[in-house]
Write a protein that holds these residues in place. Structure first.
Motif, PDB file in Angstrom:
ATOM      1  N   MET A 107      13.404   2.071 -20.719  1.00  0.00           N
ATOM      2  CA  MET A 107      14.618   1.748 -19.967  1.00  0.00           C
ATOM      3  C   MET A 107      14.540   0.404 -19.256  1.00  0.00           C
ATOM      4  O   MET A 107      15.582  -0.164 -18.908  1.00  0.00           O
ATOM      5  N   TYR A 108      13.348  -0.103 -19.052  1.00  0.00           N
ATOM      6  CA  TYR A 108      13.183  -1.298 -18.232  1.00  0.00           C
ATOM      7  C   TYR A 108      12.330  -2.325 -18.962  1.00  0.00           C
ATOM      8  O   TYR A 108      11.395  -1.969 -19.700  1.00  0.00           O
ATOM      9  N   SER A 109      12.633  -3.601 -18.725  1.00  0.00           N
ATOM     10  CA  SER A 109      11.866  -4.678 -19.360  1.00  0.00           C
ATOM     11  C   SER A 109      10.684  -5.118 -18.510  1.00  0.00           C
ATOM     12  O   SER A 109       9.815  -5.837 -18.984  1.00  0.00           O
ATOM     13  N   LEU A 110      10.652  -4.699 -17.231  1.00  0.00           N
ATOM     14  CA  LEU A 110       9.534  -5.034 -16.356  1.00  0.00           C
ATOM     15  C   LEU A 110       9.338  -3.921 -15.344  1.00  0.00           C
ATOM     16  O   LEU A 110      10.308  -3.439 -14.742  1.00  0.00           O
ATOM     17  N   PHE A 111       8.083  -3.517 -15.184  1.00  0.00           N
ATOM     18  CA  PHE A 111       7.710  -2.539 -14.165  1.00  0.00           C
ATOM     19  C   PHE A 111       6.856  -3.245 -13.117  1.00  0.00           C
ATOM     20  O   PHE A 111       5.855  -3.880 -13.457  1.00  0.00           O
ATOM     21  N   ILE A 112       7.261  -3.124 -11.866  1.00  0.00           N
ATOM     22  CA  ILE A 112       6.510  -3.716 -10.765  1.00  0.00           C
ATOM     23  C   ILE A 112       5.884  -2.574  -9.972  1.00  0.00           C
ATOM     24  O   ILE A 112       6.584  -1.632  -9.576  1.00  0.00           O
ATOM     25  N   VAL A 113       4.584  -2.652  -9.752  1.00  0.00           N
ATOM     26  CA  VAL A 113       3.883  -1.567  -9.072  1.00  0.00           C
ATOM     27  C   VAL A 113       2.755  -2.143  -8.224  1.00  0.00           C
ATOM     28  O   VAL A 113       2.162  -3.164  -8.570  1.00  0.00           O
TER      29      VAL A 113
ATOM     30  N   PRO B  32       0.232  -0.109   1.290  1.00  0.00           N
ATOM     31  CA  PRO B  32       0.541  -1.527   1.520  1.00  0.00           C
ATOM     32  C   PRO B  32       0.853  -2.302   0.252  1.00  0.00           C
ATOM     33  O   PRO B  32       1.724  -3.168   0.244  1.00  0.00           O
ATOM     34  N   ASP B  33       0.137  -2.004  -0.848  1.00  0.00           N
ATOM     35  CA  ASP B  33       0.399  -2.732  -2.089  1.00  0.00           C
ATOM     36  C   ASP B  33       1.784  -2.413  -2.630  1.00  0.00           C
ATOM     37  O   ASP B  33       2.476  -3.298  -3.156  1.00  0.00           O
ATOM     38  N   ASP B  34       2.208  -1.166  -2.511  1.00  0.00           N
ATOM     39  CA  ASP B  34       3.543  -0.796  -2.984  1.00  0.00           C
ATOM     40  C   ASP B  34       4.628  -1.406  -2.100  1.00  0.00           C
ATOM     41  O   ASP B  34       5.700  -1.773  -2.575  1.00  0.00           O
ATOM     42  N   ARG B  35       4.356  -1.515  -0.806  1.00  0.00           N
ATOM     43  CA  ARG B  35       5.323  -2.175   0.064  1.00  0.00           C
ATOM     44  C   ARG B  35       5.423  -3.665  -0.277  1.00  0.00           C
ATOM     45  O   ARG B  35       6.493  -4.263  -0.207  1.00  0.00           O
ATOM     46  N   GLU B  36       4.297  -4.269  -0.626  1.00  0.00           N
ATOM     47  CA  GLU B  36       4.310  -5.655  -1.067  1.00  0.00           C
ATOM     48  C   GLU B  36       5.115  -5.799  -2.360  1.00  0.00           C
ATOM     49  O   GLU B  36       5.852  -6.773  -2.548  1.00  0.00           O
TER      50      GLU B  36
ATOM     51  N   PHE C  43       9.452   2.023   6.577  1.00  0.00           N
ATOM     52  CA  PHE C  43       9.733   0.871   5.718  1.00  0.00           C
ATOM     53  C   PHE C  43      10.869   1.181   4.749  1.00  0.00           C
ATOM     54  O   PHE C  43      11.800   0.387   4.582  1.00  0.00           O
ATOM     55  N   MET C  44      10.824   2.358   4.105  1.00  0.00           N
ATOM     56  CA  MET C  44      11.823   2.706   3.115  1.00  0.00           C
ATOM     57  C   MET C  44      13.177   3.020   3.750  1.00  0.00           C
ATOM     58  O   MET C  44      14.225   2.761   3.155  1.00  0.00           O
ATOM     59  N   VAL C  45      13.154   3.572   4.939  1.00  0.00           N
ATOM     60  CA  VAL C  45      14.423   3.821   5.643  1.00  0.00           C
ATOM     61  C   VAL C  45      15.140   2.501   5.888  1.00  0.00           C
ATOM     62  O   VAL C  45      16.350   2.350   5.630  1.00  0.00           O
ATOM     63  N   ASP C  46      14.413   1.518   6.395  1.00  0.00           N
ATOM     64  CA  ASP C  46      15.005   0.212   6.667  1.00  0.00           C
ATOM     65  C   ASP C  46      15.484  -0.442   5.381  1.00  0.00           C
ATOM     66  O   ASP C  46      16.590  -1.006   5.321  1.00  0.00           O
ATOM     67  N   PHE C  47      14.663  -0.363   4.347  1.00  0.00           N
ATOM     68  CA  PHE C  47      15.028  -0.956   3.067  1.00  0.00           C
ATOM     69  C   PHE C  47      16.283  -0.297   2.500  1.00  0.00           C
ATOM     70  O   PHE C  47      17.201  -0.974   2.028  1.00  0.00           O
TER      71      PHE C  47
END
Length: 782
Positions: free
Chosen positions: A719-725, A617-621, A682-686
């Motif tokens: 490679m990235y300036s921000l990681f969201i997890v 759930p946290d990763d989906r958020e 969830f990921m299929v829809d996304f």
């Protein structure tokens, strides 16, 4: 002795002022006592204040008291003071008004306002012919009918605003509808009344245009004046008193001109406040200085004086007068309730909410006194019986409706509940409310960068509140007298936070000037053990979807993370446990990298942002949060999904979104233990909605265990300036086995802790998301 007697009793300048001061003091004291008693049964302050006035009312009709405290010569003084008060609180209401919500939902709030007002006009017209015969008046019947229609149709916006604030439903959907509808109703009634009063005057059209020009001129002057005042004395928290008085003088002068021309200035003051620039310390000073005096002194007296003028004994002595009063009360309640319910039914608003709206829009206030008082004398004169019947019906109407609203607010908590306690269940067109918190100025840049990335569009609006969290410590006693202090004009409460407040204010002002994004400011001053309660209560009152917190560590020049106050970490941990919504923790890193994520505001460069998806759930958020960020033109978003690798070597290569769909990159089922059905759906829809259209990048990484996961994270660290997890990930998944052996900050979750570790050298900041567990119970089974 004779000279003293003359000064305080016979001198027309002093005696009315002293008697008025005594009345105000009595109202404040008695209303405070009533407020303390009635608050225990859930009744709001305005109702207690009106009841206090009702109690004092009969005393004002005793001959000795009336001669001493209500001299005939004092009427003009009361009118002048009430004029000063009403222009200031209507200006303040306009300054605090959320016009964006009203404009986005203009059709909805207009229909709700018109439903009750129009039916009130019809009901008022029907009963006015009967009342014209019952109440002794020699005025033309059509003027009398219009006055009764206004009295029955009117809604007091100050009363609705105070009820919403006191009962803590101002931020709810139904509360915002009520406030906006009340303002539309009040403005409509006042416009109609001004036209009616001035219709027979020869120059009423030119005077009306003159009022519009005066209002527009003051709005224009305020725009330039506010910008100029904001740039002066940047190291001060608030404007100086002369600067503040300059703005209020413009308001007063324009209002007096409008009143001299025969029109009421309430609408003008509200519009001037509504159009006043909301950014900078000018608006901040006005809200702070006016808000305290108006909410604590002016409005209690305003509501109390409404009840003070009632002569209940006179009305209740006659059965006929009681019957007329009852008819007016029942018609008012019936018309507002009926009209609002009809509109709510057509708009598919629940009946319970329609009933609530009907009662709260039935509250009355100051403008009713204009309709039947001095302003109406130009077209109609009521005798004492008619005046008292109308006034008592107005006051009792407000008390009855206010009491019912208070009980409904207590009994129907679901009506005001925050339905958007997380981002995942929301649609993109839903308004996203964010409560961002900072402890000191160096945390502001990362917070504001996140706010800028999240800032919505017309199709996806957002509202941001920034809350300065200040530790309450024992104040050091000073031997200086009050007038000897450097900031003697500022209250003690404003000294908390020191220069940090000025730096944060300046950073916000610069941010608003650069981006045109308005951030609403809040402040909490508490000891660290209880500071989390202020954050959670504010989040609940504002009905936000997510709380943003800064990490308790800050990055040094050498790149290492250094711990700050331990109280900050404890507060963050408590907020994560008790928050009524989702929570995000920002770990600011990569300060040496240009452009880093914290420089998003100052730099026009495109920022590469990655969202790591392990499942849960946290990763989906986190994905839902990232979807909002992807709408920013300054952001290039990539979703990186980690999956457990199989024995097939072909699956060990990362697969990018541009490759053939035949490989079904989202459907790489490598074992039931690593793929959850909810995550997969969830990921299929996304993927089908955003990745295939090229809006968002997508990469899959296959790993065997936590060691390979760490290696993959190191590969993409620059490679990235921000990681969201997400904080939780998939718990004890094979993807993260062994990653928590050297756990340092468990409040960040397994992956977040690794990314925030001083030993893990990456150049990007980290945003750890925790979804509110009650947000969508159907998704909490994994």
């Amino acid at each position: 002795m004779d000279a003293t007697h003359t000064m305080f009793c016979d001198n027309d300048l002093v005696n009315p002022l002293s008697s008025m001061g005594m009345q105000v003091s009595c109202i404040l004291v008695v209303s405070h006592v009533f407020n303390v008693v009635l608050r225990t049964v859930g009744q709001p302050g305005p109702i207690a204040q009106i009841l206090a006035g009702l109690v004092l009312g009969p005393m004002s009709h005793i001959e000795y008291i009336q001669a001493t405290f209500f001299p005939a010569s004092s009427i003009n003084y009361y009118e002048v003071v009430s004029f000063f008060c009403r222009i200031h609180f209507m200006f303040l209401f306009g300054l605090e008004m959320n016009i964006h919500y009203t404009m986005r939902n203009l059709r909805l709030v207009s229909l709700v306002a018109c439903g009750g007002a129009l039916m009130g006009g019809v009901f008022g017209l029907s009963v006015s012919f009967y009342l014209y015969q019952e109440l002794d008046t020699d005025a033309p019947i059509y003027y009398f009918c219009m006055i009764i229609m206004l009295v029955v149709s009117y809604t007091s916006s100050p009363m609705v605003i105070r009820l919403a604030a006191e009962l803590r439903f101002a931020a709810s959907g139904i509360g915002r509808i009520a406030v906006s509808s009340a303002l539309i109703t009040e403005i409509g009634c006042l416009v109609f009344f001004n036209v009616m009063v001035n219709w027979k005057r020869e120059n009423h059209i030119s005077a009306g245009f003159g009022c519009i020009i005066i209002t527009a001129l003051v709005i224009l002057i305020n725009r330039y004046l506010a910008v100029w005042l904001n740039t002066r004395n940047r190291n001060q928290k608030y404007l100086k008193a002369p600067e503040l008085l300059l703005i209020l003088f413009l308001l007063l002068a324009s209002s007096m001109i409008i009143e001299i021309w025969g029109y009421n200035s309430i609408i003008s003051c509200f519009i001037i406040g509504l159009m006043f620039p909301k950014e900078g310390k000018t608006a901040r000073t006005l809200v702070h200085k006016l808000g305290y005096s108006i909410y604590n002194f002016v409005l209690p007296v305003y509501f109390g004086y409404l009840g003070l003028q009632c002569d209940l004994i006179y009305v209740f002595r006659s059965l006929n007068r009681m019957a007329n009063t009852a008819i007016l009360i029942l018609l008012s309640i019936g018309s507002k309730l009926g009209g609002t319910l009809v509109v709510c039914r057509s708009l598919r608003i629940p009946t319970s909410e329609g009933i609530f709206l009907g009662f709260i829009l039935n509250t009355r206030g100051y403008a009713d006194l204009l309709f039947i008082g001095a302003a109406a004398k130009q077209i109609i004169t009521f005798d004492s019986e008619a005046y008292n019947v109308l006034l008592v019906s107005i006051v009792l109407n407000t008390i009855i409706s206010g009491i019912i609203v208070a009980f409904l607010a207590r009994g129907e908590e679901k009506m005001f509940a925050n339905n958007h306690t997380a981002i995942e269940p929301q649609q993109m067109e839903d308004e996203l409310r964010i409560l961002a918190c900072v402890y000191d100025p160096r945390q502001v840049s990362a917070i504001l960068a996140t706010v800028l990335a999240m800032h919505g569009t017309r199709a996806s609006p957002s509202t941001t509140y920034l809350m300065h969290l200040i530790e309450l410590v024992k104040k050091i006693k000073s031997n200086l007298l009050y007038h000897e202090k450097e900031n003697a004009d500022i209250s003690d409460d404003d000294d908390y936070g020191g220069n940090d407040v000025v730096e944060i204010n300046n950073a916000l002002d610069a941010f608003t000037a650069d981006t045109a994004i308005l951030v609403h400011q809040r402040r909490a001053v508490s000891p660290f053990p209880s500071l989390y309660e202020d954050v959670c209560n504010e989040a609940e009152d504002l009905q936000v979807s997510i709380i943003l917190l800064p990490f308790h560590k800050h990055q040094r020049i050498d790149g290492k993370l250094e711990s700050g106050k331990e109280g900050i970490r404890i507060t963050n941990q408590k907020v994560l446990r008790h928050a009524p919504c989702s929570v995000g923790v920002i770990v600011e890193r990569g300060l040496a990298k240009v452009p880093g994520f914290s420089q998003l505001v100052a730099s026009e460069a495109i920022q590469n942002i990655a969202t790591l998806f392990f499942g849960g759930p946290d990763d989906r958020e986190a994905i839902a949060w990232s979807l909002r960020i992807s709408k920013s033109p300054r952001v290039n978003l990539t979703i990186i999904r980690f999956l457990l690798s199989s024995s097939s070597s072909s699956q060990n290569e990362p697969i990018e979104s541009g490759q053939s769909e035949d490989k079904e990159i989202l459907m790489s089922l490598s074992g039931e233990e690593t793929v959850n059905e909810i995550d997969n759906t969830f990921m299929v829809d996304f993927y089908n909605r955003y990745v295939t259209s090229g809006q968002i990048g997508y990469v899959e990484k296959f790993v065997k265990d936590g060691a390979e996961t760490v290696d993959s994270l190191k590969e993409i660290g620059d490679m990235y300036s921000l990681f969201i997890v997400g904080k939780g990930g998939r718990g004890n998944s094979s993807l993260t086995i062994g990653m928590s052996d050297w756990e340092e900050c468990p409040e960040l979750g397994t992956v977040g802790d690794v990314l925030a570790s001083s030993d893990f050298d990456i150049h990007g900041s980290v945003l750890v998301i925790q979804q509110h567990r009650d947000a969508k119970k159907g998704l909490m089974h994994d």
